[in-house]
Design a protein around this motif. Structure first.
Motif, PDB file in Angstrom:
ATOM      1  N   ALA A 551      66.701 -26.433  36.493  1.00 62.75           N
ATOM      2  CA  ALA A 551      67.493 -26.738  35.294  1.00 62.75           C
ATOM      3  C   ALA A 551      67.143 -25.826  34.116  1.00 62.75           C
ATOM      4  CB  ALA A 551      67.291 -28.195  34.906  1.00 62.75           C
ATOM      5  N   VAL A 552      65.858 -25.509  33.968  1.00 59.55           N
ATOM      6  CA  VAL A 552      65.463 -24.682  32.825  1.00 59.55           C
ATOM      7  C   VAL A 552      65.961 -23.250  33.010  1.00 59.55           C
ATOM      8  CG1 VAL A 552      63.482 -23.774  31.562  1.00 59.55           C
ATOM      9  CG2 VAL A 552      63.470 -26.150  32.367  1.00 59.55           C
ATOM     10  N   THR A 590      67.977 -34.334  33.342  1.00 60.26           N
ATOM     11  CA  THR A 590      68.136 -32.979  32.791  1.00 60.26           C
ATOM     12  C   THR A 590      68.799 -32.058  33.812  1.00 60.26           C
ATOM     13  OG1 THR A 590      66.355 -33.176  31.204  1.00 60.26           O
ATOM     14  CG2 THR A 590      66.834 -30.945  31.967  1.00 60.26           C
ATOM     15  N   ARG A 591      68.420 -32.219  35.070  1.00 60.14           N
ATOM     16  CA  ARG A 591      69.067 -31.395  36.106  1.00 60.14           C
ATOM     17  C   ARG A 591      70.581 -31.634  36.101  1.00 60.14           C
ATOM     18  NH1 ARG A 591      65.872 -33.365  40.999  1.00 60.14           N
ATOM     19  NH2 ARG A 591      64.543 -34.531  39.566  1.00 60.14           N
ATOM     20  N   ALA A 592      70.965 -32.890  35.946  1.00 65.08           N
ATOM     21  CA  ALA A 592      72.408 -33.179  35.923  1.00 65.08           C
ATOM     22  C   ALA A 592      73.028 -32.727  34.603  1.00 65.08           C
ATOM     23  CB  ALA A 592      72.642 -34.663  36.120  1.00 65.08           C
ATOM     24  N   ASN A 593      72.327 -32.946  33.505  1.00 67.92           N
ATOM     25  CA  ASN A 593      72.905 -32.583  32.205  1.00 67.92           C
ATOM     26  C   ASN A 593      73.201 -31.087  32.102  1.00 67.92           C
ATOM     27  OD1 ASN A 593      72.857 -35.229  31.381  1.00 67.92           O
ATOM     28  ND2 ASN A 593      71.043 -35.044  30.072  1.00 67.92           N
ATOM     29  N   VAL A 594      72.440 -30.271  32.833  1.00 65.10           N
ATOM     30  CA  VAL A 594      72.724 -28.826  32.869  1.00 65.10           C
ATOM     31  C   VAL A 594      73.873 -28.561  33.847  1.00 65.10           C
ATOM     32  CG1 VAL A 594      71.795 -26.540  33.399  1.00 65.10           C
ATOM     33  CG2 VAL A 594      70.351 -28.234  32.240  1.00 65.10           C
ATOM     34  N   ALA A 595      73.773 -29.147  35.049  1.00 67.40           N
ATOM     35  CA  ALA A 595      74.769 -28.846  36.096  1.00 67.40           C
ATOM     36  C   ALA A 595      76.154 -29.406  35.769  1.00 67.40           C
ATOM     37  CB  ALA A 595      74.282 -29.384  37.442  1.00 67.40           C
TER      38      ALA A 595
END
Ligand code: DGJ
Length: 744
Positions: A551-552, A590-595
């Motif tokens: 994500a980062v 966070t992984r979902a909020n980016v993807a």
């Protein structure tokens, strides 16, 4: 009318852009102006810069003020008094390379015609654009160049190509044939390029132009992860919110060169086209050569505005087919879940869970065909491995779709392993140079798509699979660059054509398959994002943005990608932690909020998640279904850059300005952090917006006016009892939040 011709002057104009050219005293085509729209009823020939300068060479004995060295031109050529890098270099039978292409005629066409065999932007109605074709001729060889300029009526966009036609009796060779040459009157520009490597594609890099050449390019046979065929020339001080810039995207997926040359008089020559290294095209009498298209977009209002122009152009008039305007299915891909280690049962288990969380498409990645149980064998043999999948792809796709989820399949059509039936049968079908060692990449070779029979063979094999199974999505991979470029099917004097002919073969296969299977959503991929370019988006309306799914890392990749390419095109998946590329552990939200800001999906084994995580995944899928139309087709704004700050922030707003989502991402936690606000853009300042979080948010709603959010900002800093939603404990690294704004 967007194109006006008076005497020797050509003025292409719409509400936002003027592009002015004039025929020079020696018949060459000169460039006078490109920029904000200026009046039509003016004779701009005063912009021609004539001066007698020491040491300049001049075409005419008695005209010392006219030298090609210091006039701006539309298509610089080699050998006269212009010492800048040329757009065209043409070898002639006597060994000379000097040309004098001069204006011969012009014509104006309504709309924009297709480029034969090449990707290009298009119109659906002739009123959307007008095209000016200026014909230049080299009097000695009678080779003609048709310079084509299309100005869109209601977009600040001009596209260009060049077409060579040999009307003479002798064959000539094009050693360099650029798609466009643009001479700008000064060099006050910051050059922005999107560079990187496998796993860290399209990182924004900025350079100031200086006297000399600034360039990016690829000679890898694909547009590459190292450099993307897109640059921005921005006036100093331009940022996402304000300033003047020209964006330049090359609609091509192979070798390319984009370069800016600042000359001795501080003018800038931008050249865009197929990289001359390794290129040499034999132009027989009666034959023609078409260069790929270049898209120029202009803004006076900052880089978000430039991106919005390119996003809507690429989304609406570059992408095609049934999926162009449709929100994209939520995918579960098995690659990072299983790699090559799967059975039919494992796949069905993943598909079943995927269906259970609400995902819409299960994708079977590499390893389903021939002897492909690892990287060393099977590529090229597109027949299902029935030891693994007893009923083939037809059977598996039925079993998966019976679960209530669509089925998609991975292919890598341009490649072959030495250990494959295809290579054993046709060892001459690969790109290789006689008597030289053949380099391998991932143990594979590149098929020679300059040969029509190779393209036909792969078309037949893939058509068989696509038409016998229930396939609604195809991931089209490409995992190595070209080396030792040579085709055993072409004569000695045409070996300089192989790389481009190969690319044309790839495009031909894509065209045939997308035409034959119009219901299939194609996603392109090249070891992640090594062919993330406007050329591929003509055939496949989304692309796997990177093999790096952390994500980062994705903040930078998706941020860089967003300058040219629409959000709907960025293939972006949630993967497992520790992440397989950087070993980082980031929170699931966070992984979902980016993807979410892309064509969303999962790249993990859902069966390995805890019940709590599955509940979170279900909420994510529901959130994406509710908001994907807005995210994938709204106007995207970059607010705070991952390249400059620990906090990244971006947002999307719908057309009506009634809905928006702000994504806020903090890489490292900060102790006792300052208060922070992010000023939002693109909202209606007269409206009031209710601010809520996504399903993961456990906070109070607040209402703020668009004016407050624009002028004061959205409060994003942590508070114990703040007035903005709090979705997680603030005391952690890799945190993120989404704010959903709904007009009341
Ligand atoms: C490279 C791609 O980028 C991955 O997503 C995966 O499809 C592998 N190739 C499969 O070999």
């Amino acid at each position: 009318m967007t194109i006006h011709v008076t005497d020797t002057l050509f003025h292409l104009r719409n509400d936002s852009l003027s592009y002015i050219m004039q025929i020079l005293p020696n018949g060459y085509l000169g460039q006078l102006y490109v920029g904000p729209a200026v009046p039509l009823d003016v004779d701009y020939s005063y912009l021609l810069e004539f001066a007698a300068r020491p040491t300049s060479a001049c075409p005419f004995y008695d005209n010392p003020v006219f030298s090609l060295e210091h006039v701006k031109q539309e298509y610089g050529q080699y050998g006269g008094s212009d010492y800048r890098q040329p757009a065209v270099v043409m070898s002639q039978p006597d060994g000379s390379t000097v040309t004098t292409f001069q204006y011969e005629s012009h014509r104006i066409e309504a709309g924009k015609s297709r480029l034969d065999g090449l990707p290009a932007t298009y119109v659906e109605d002739d009123s959307e654009a007008e095209t000016l074709i200026i014909v230049l001729v080299d009097p000695l060889t009678t080779v003609r160049i048709e310079l084509s300029y299309t100005l869109f009526s209601s977009r600040p966009v001009l596209t260009r190509t060049a077409r060579f036609i040999n009307d003479g009796h002798a064959e000539v060779f094009l050693d360099q044939a650029m798609s466009a040459c643009l001479d700008l009157p000064d060099s006050e520009y910051e050059w922005r390029q999107f560079s990187g490597a496998w796993g860290r594609e399209r990182h924004l890099k900025t350079r100031t132009l200086e006297q000399g050449i600034t360039s990016i390019g690829s000679i890898r046979g694909n547009s590459s992860a190292q450099q993307n065929p897109f640059v921005i020339l921005a006036r100093p001080g331009t940022d996402d919110l304000q300033g003047e810039a020209i964006g330049c995207a090359f609609v091509y997926s192979g070798n390319f060169l984009i370069q800016a040359e600042v000359d001795t008089f501080d003018t800038t020559r931008l050249l865009v086209g197929i990289h001359p290294q390794g290129f040499r095209w034999k132009l027989r009498p009666g034959s023609s050569f078409q260069t790929p298209e270049v898209v120029f977009a202009y803004t006076a209002e900052g880089l978000n505005d430039l991106s919005a122009t390119l996003h809507s152009l690429f989304r609406e008039r570059l992408m095609r087919g049934q999926w162009r305007d449709r929100p994209r299915p939520i995918v579960t891909n098995n690659w990072e879940a299983t790699y090559f280690d799967f059975t039919e049962d494992t796949l069905i288990d993943i598909a079943r869970t995927a269906q259970g969380v609400g995902a819409e498409l299960f994708v079977l990645d590499d390893g389903w065909f021939g002897a492909r149980r690892g990287e060393r064998a099977g590529l090229g043999d597109w027949t299902p491995n029935t030891d693994l999948l007893p009923d083939g792809i037809a059977g598996l796709s039925k079993k998966v779709t019976d679960l209530g989820i669509d089925f998609g399949l991975w292919v890598e059509p341009e490649m072959v392993n030495e250990d494959s039936d295809l290579f054993r049968t046709h060892p001459d079908w690969v790109i290789q140079t006689p008597n030289r060692r053949r380099s391998v990449g991932r143990f594979q070779l590149v098929l020679d798509y300059s040969r029509a029979e190779v393209v036909d063979h792969v078309f037949t094999q893939l058509s068989e699979v696509f038409s016998t199974a229930k396939i609604s999505y195809v991931k089209w991979d490409m995992n190595r660059s070209l080396t030792e470029v040579f085709s055993s099917a072409l004569p000695t004097d045409q070996q300089g054509e192989v790389a481009h002919r190969h690319m044309l073969g790839v495009y031909a296969l894509l065209e045939r398959l997308t035409t034959a299977f119009p219901h299939i959503l194609f996603e392109s991929c090249a070891s992640g994002g090594a062919r993330f370019d406007a050329g591929m988006f003509f055939y496949a309306p989304q692309a796997w943005a990177s093999d790096d799914s952390d994500a980062v890392e994705r903040l930078k990749i998706q941020w860089g990608s967003s300058f040219a390419y629409p959000i709907v095109s960025h293939g972006a998946h949630v993967s497992i932690t520790p992440n397989h590329q950087v070993n980082r552990v980031t929170p699931l939200h966070t992984r979902a909020n980016v993807a979410f800001f892309g064509a969303f999906g999962y790249e993990l084994d859902l069966n390995k998640l805890s019940d709590e995580e599955i509940a979170e995944v279900k909420a994510q899928v529901a959130f994406m279904k509710e908001h994907r139309e807005l995210i994938q087709f709204g106007t995207f704004y970059r607010l705070r850059s991952p390249f400059d700050s620990n906090v990244t922030c971006w947002m999307v707003v719908n057309k009506q300005k009634t809905k928006a989502i702000v994504g806020w991402y903090r890489v490292l936690n900060t102790v006792n952090a300052p208060f922070d606000r992010v000023r939002l853009v693109g909202l209606d300042t007269t409206k009031r917006y209710r601010i809520t979080g996504n399903e993961l948010v456990d906070g109070r709603d607040v209402v703020r006016s668009g004016s407050e959010l624009h002028n004061i900002g959205l409060i994003t800093s942590d508070r114990n009892s703040g007035d903005v939603p709090q979705n997680v404990t603030p005391n952690r690294d890799f945190d993120s939040r989404l704010f959903v704004l709904t007009a009341e």
